[in-house]
Design a protein around this motif. Structure first.
Motif, short mmCIF file in Angstrom:
data_model
loop_
_atom_site.label_atom_id
_atom_site.label_comp_id
_atom_site.label_asym_id
_atom_site.label_seq_id
_atom_site.Cartn_x
_atom_site.Cartn_y
_atom_site.Cartn_z
N ARG A 15 -5.50 4.32 -6.82
CA ARG A 15 -6.81 3.74 -7.12
C ARG A 15 -6.89 2.38 -6.44
NH1 ARG A 15 -5.78 5.00 -13.43
NH2 ARG A 15 -6.19 7.25 -13.39
N GLY A 16 -7.96 2.17 -5.75
CA GLY A 16 -8.10 0.93 -4.99
C GLY A 16 -7.64 1.13 -3.56
N GLY A 17 -8.22 0.34 -2.65
CA GLY A 17 -8.00 0.55 -1.24
C GLY A 17 -6.56 0.45 -0.80
N GLY A 18 -5.84 -0.60 -1.25
CA GLY A 18 -4.46 -0.78 -0.83
C GLY A 18 -3.56 0.35 -1.29
N ALA A 19 -3.69 0.73 -2.55
CA ALA A 19 -2.87 1.82 -3.09
C ALA A 19 -3.16 3.12 -2.36
CB ALA A 19 -3.11 1.96 -4.59
N LEU A 20 -4.42 3.39 -2.07
CA LEU A 20 -4.78 4.62 -1.34
C LEU A 20 -4.13 4.63 0.04
CD1 LEU A 20 -8.53 4.94 -2.32
CD2 LEU A 20 -6.86 6.80 -2.49
N ARG A 21 -4.15 3.52 0.71
CA ARG A 21 -3.55 3.47 2.05
C ARG A 21 -2.04 3.67 1.98
NH1 ARG A 21 -4.76 1.90 7.29
NH2 ARG A 21 -3.10 0.82 8.43
N ILE A 22 -1.37 2.95 1.08
CA ILE A 22 0.08 3.09 0.96
C ILE A 22 0.46 4.53 0.62
CG2 ILE A 22 2.12 2.38 -0.34
CD1 ILE A 22 0.61 -0.32 -0.82
N TRP A 23 -0.22 5.10 -0.36
CA TRP A 23 0.09 6.46 -0.82
C TRP A 23 -0.08 7.48 0.29
CZ3 TRP A 23 2.36 9.88 -3.61
CH2 TRP A 23 1.82 11.14 -3.83
N ASN A 24 -1.18 7.40 1.03
CA ASN A 24 -1.44 8.41 2.04
C ASN A 24 -0.55 8.25 3.28
OD1 ASN A 24 -3.75 10.32 1.28
ND2 ASN A 24 -4.50 8.32 0.60
N LEU A 25 -0.24 7.02 3.67
CA LEU A 25 0.69 6.84 4.78
C LEU A 25 2.10 7.29 4.39
CD1 LEU A 25 -0.38 3.41 6.36
CD2 LEU A 25 -1.04 5.73 7.05
N LEU A 26 2.52 6.91 3.19
CA LEU A 26 3.85 7.31 2.71
C LEU A 26 3.96 8.83 2.61
CD1 LEU A 26 5.82 5.66 -0.19
CD2 LEU A 26 5.55 8.12 -0.11
N ARG A 27 2.97 9.44 1.99
CA ARG A 27 2.99 10.89 1.79
C ARG A 27 2.96 11.62 3.13
NH1 ARG A 27 -1.77 14.02 -1.43
NH2 ARG A 27 -2.96 12.78 0.07
N GLY A 28 2.17 11.11 4.08
CA GLY A 28 2.11 11.74 5.38
C GLY A 28 3.42 11.64 6.15
N LEU A 29 4.04 10.46 6.15
CA LEU A 29 5.32 10.29 6.84
C LEU A 29 6.43 11.09 6.18
CD1 LEU A 29 5.24 6.47 7.64
CD2 LEU A 29 5.10 8.34 9.29
N ALA A 30 6.32 11.29 4.86
CA ALA A 30 7.37 12.01 4.13
C ALA A 30 7.46 13.48 4.53
CB ALA A 30 7.12 11.90 2.63
N GLN A 31 6.46 14.00 5.22
CA GLN A 31 6.52 15.38 5.67
C GLN A 31 7.65 15.60 6.69
OE1 GLN A 31 2.62 16.71 7.03
NE2 GLN A 31 1.61 15.61 5.37
N HIS A 32 8.00 14.55 7.44
CA HIS A 32 9.00 14.70 8.49
C HIS A 32 10.10 13.64 8.46
CE1 HIS A 32 5.28 16.59 10.29
NE2 HIS A 32 6.14 17.58 10.27
N HIS A 33 10.04 12.72 7.50
CA HIS A 33 10.98 11.61 7.50
C HIS A 33 11.51 11.35 6.10
CE1 HIS A 33 9.68 10.86 11.61
NE2 HIS A 33 8.43 10.97 11.18
N ASP A 34 12.64 10.65 6.03
CA ASP A 34 13.30 10.31 4.77
C ASP A 34 12.76 8.96 4.30
OD1 ASP A 34 14.98 9.73 2.69
OD2 ASP A 34 16.83 9.81 3.84
N SER A 114 1.16 -4.76 3.46
CA SER A 114 0.26 -5.89 3.19
C SER A 114 0.96 -7.22 3.41
CB SER A 114 -0.36 -5.84 1.80
OG SER A 114 0.49 -6.39 0.83
N LEU A 115 0.13 -8.23 3.63
CA LEU A 115 0.64 -9.57 3.93
C LEU A 115 1.45 -10.15 2.78
CD1 LEU A 115 0.51 -11.65 6.26
CD2 LEU A 115 -1.42 -12.71 5.06
N GLU A 116 1.17 -9.73 1.54
CA GLU A 116 1.94 -10.21 0.39
C GLU A 116 3.44 -9.94 0.55
OE1 GLU A 116 -1.69 -8.56 -2.01
OE2 GLU A 116 -0.95 -8.40 0.03
N MET A 117 3.78 -8.89 1.30
CA MET A 117 5.18 -8.47 1.43
C MET A 117 5.80 -8.92 2.75
SD MET A 117 5.24 -7.10 -1.48
CE MET A 117 6.80 -6.25 -1.60
N ALA A 118 5.09 -9.77 3.50
CA ALA A 118 5.55 -10.11 4.84
C ALA A 118 6.93 -10.78 4.85
CB ALA A 118 4.53 -11.02 5.52
#
Length: 405
Positions: A15-34, A114-118
């Motif tokens: 829920r929310g833009g940042g969480a949606l982006r993290i979730w979808n990038l993570l889930r997509g990369l997880a198809q082929h990566h650890d 995100s920049l918070e984690m830079a």
């Protein structure tokens, strides 16, 4: 490839833009990566809610970050050279957990979300991680610049609270210029969500390795045909309701645009959907012209019922996940030019209608209320555009290309 994601807050539920982006990038990369994800979570309940992520990655959590009192934020605004964003998630517990992970395992890539984690991502350099990447959700200095100029203009015409907000944003803007310039130079890859953000950060650090990985949408989930919920003249706004640019957009629309619309169409009402509605948003609810629904399990029925989906953004940056969702649902959309910023290829009159001023925005909205056929044509074209360009499944290969994997 072994990838470590650093998340500033729970990515699930998304829920929310940042969480949606993290979730979808993570889930997509997880198809082929650890994938391993080290995430902040505010409490034990939030940790438990993250359980579905374990089907896609190994998950580690740190409770926090600890809340910062207003007096602390005021002091650091005055005394610290760092912007508030760099201090928001600074805690020894996360740094220690990250150091343990990096010492125990060899990762090929650290992805700081995100920049918070830079600063945490840069710690990976000390452990020999060969590739570190920062995902910039916004060109943050540009967001604060826009907020400062908007609030200072309002403060000049007699709104003291706006003036105070403008001064805060002015200070943050100057700090972010220095901080973002340094940080983006120090990363091997910097992801941005739009060409506009890439240009803004390139002005700070021309030598930085900047790559556009846009926000996306699950066009299978956000598809026309969900059950409608509303009345035929509803205007709908969905957003995270404690985010300053969204509050500004909503207040502007209710005060400057909606009265013009209701003067011509008295039965029109605005339905506001989203989490974390604070006093400024709740005060807009009047049970007649404005209905603040708050958080719902599924926004699709509200968007699907909309006579017009409105995106009245005046400050901000990046690109609008909420706009992508509305376009994927084939909703008739009226947006400010800034609200449509960051989504390449959108054309006024072909995919949506644009209105920069209150009068223009109201006129475009009334046009769509009166001409349902036009709304259907725009909606169909908008959906076709995001299916072709902005589905997450099309974005993940672009990200893998940036990472050379």
């Amino acid at each position: 490839m072994k990838i470590l994601f650093l998340s500033p807050y729970p990515a699930y539920p998304p829920r929310g833009g940042g969480a949606l982006r993290i979730w979808n990038l993570l889930r997509g990369l997880a198809q082929h990566h650890d994938i391993t994800c080290l995430s902040f979570a505010p409490d034990a309940a939030a940790v438990a809610a993250l359980a579905p992520m374990r089907a896609h990655c190994r998950l580690a959590t740190v409770i926090g970050p600890p809340p910062r009192r207003l007096t602390q934020r005021a002091w650091t605004t005055l005394a610290s050279p760092l912007p508030d964003l760099a201090l928001r998630n600074a805690t020894p517990a996360y740094r220690e957990a990250l150091s343990r992970l990096l010492a125990a395992e060899r990762f090929d890539l650290v992805h700081a979300a995100s920049l918070e984690m830079a600063d945490y991502g840069l710690l990976a350099r000390q452990f020999g991680v060969p590739l570190i990447s920062l995902d910039q959700f916004n060109a943050e200095y540009l967001l604060q610049r826009r907020a400062a100029l908007s609030d200072l203009r309002r403060g000049v015409v007699g709104k003291p609270r706006a003036l105070l907000g403008g001064v805060y944003s002015l200070v943050q803007w100057r700090k972010l210029v220095a901080y973002e310039r340094r940080v983006v130079r120090d990363y091997d890859r910097v992801l941005v969500v739009s060409a506009e953000d890439r240009a803004a950060l390139a002005r700070l650090a021309p030598q930085a390795s900047l790559h556009v990985i846009p926000n996306g949408v699950d066009t299978g989930y956000f598809a026309p045909g969900v059950t409608d919920q509303g009345i035929p003249t509803d205007l709908v706004f969905t957003a995270t309701l404690d985010y300053r640019p969204n509050i500004d957009a909503l207040v502007w629309f209710v005060q400057q645009v909606l009265p013009r619309i209701r003067a011509a169409q008295p039965g029109v009402r605005l339905v506001v959907v989203g989490r974390a509605a604070g006093p400024a948003v709740r005060a807009l609810h009047d049970g007649e012209a404005v209905f603040v629904v708050g958080e719902v399990d599924d926004v699709r029925p509200y968007i699907g019922a909309a006579a017009v989906y409105v995106v009245p953004m005046r400050i901000g940056g990046g690109s609008r996940l909420k706009l992508l969702e509305a376009l994927a649902l084939a909703a008739p959309v009226v947006s400010t030019p800034m609200g449509a910023e960051g989504i390449t290829g959108l054309k006024d009159g072909e995919h949506l209608l644009l209105g920069a001023t209150p009068a223009e925005f109201a006129a475009a909205t009334l046009r769509l209320i009166a001409d349902r056929e036009l709304g259907c044509r725009l909606g169909a074209a908008g959906r076709a555009h995001v299916v072709a360009q902005y589905d997450w499944q099309a974005i993940i290969p672009r990200l893998e290309g940036v990472y050379g994997i």
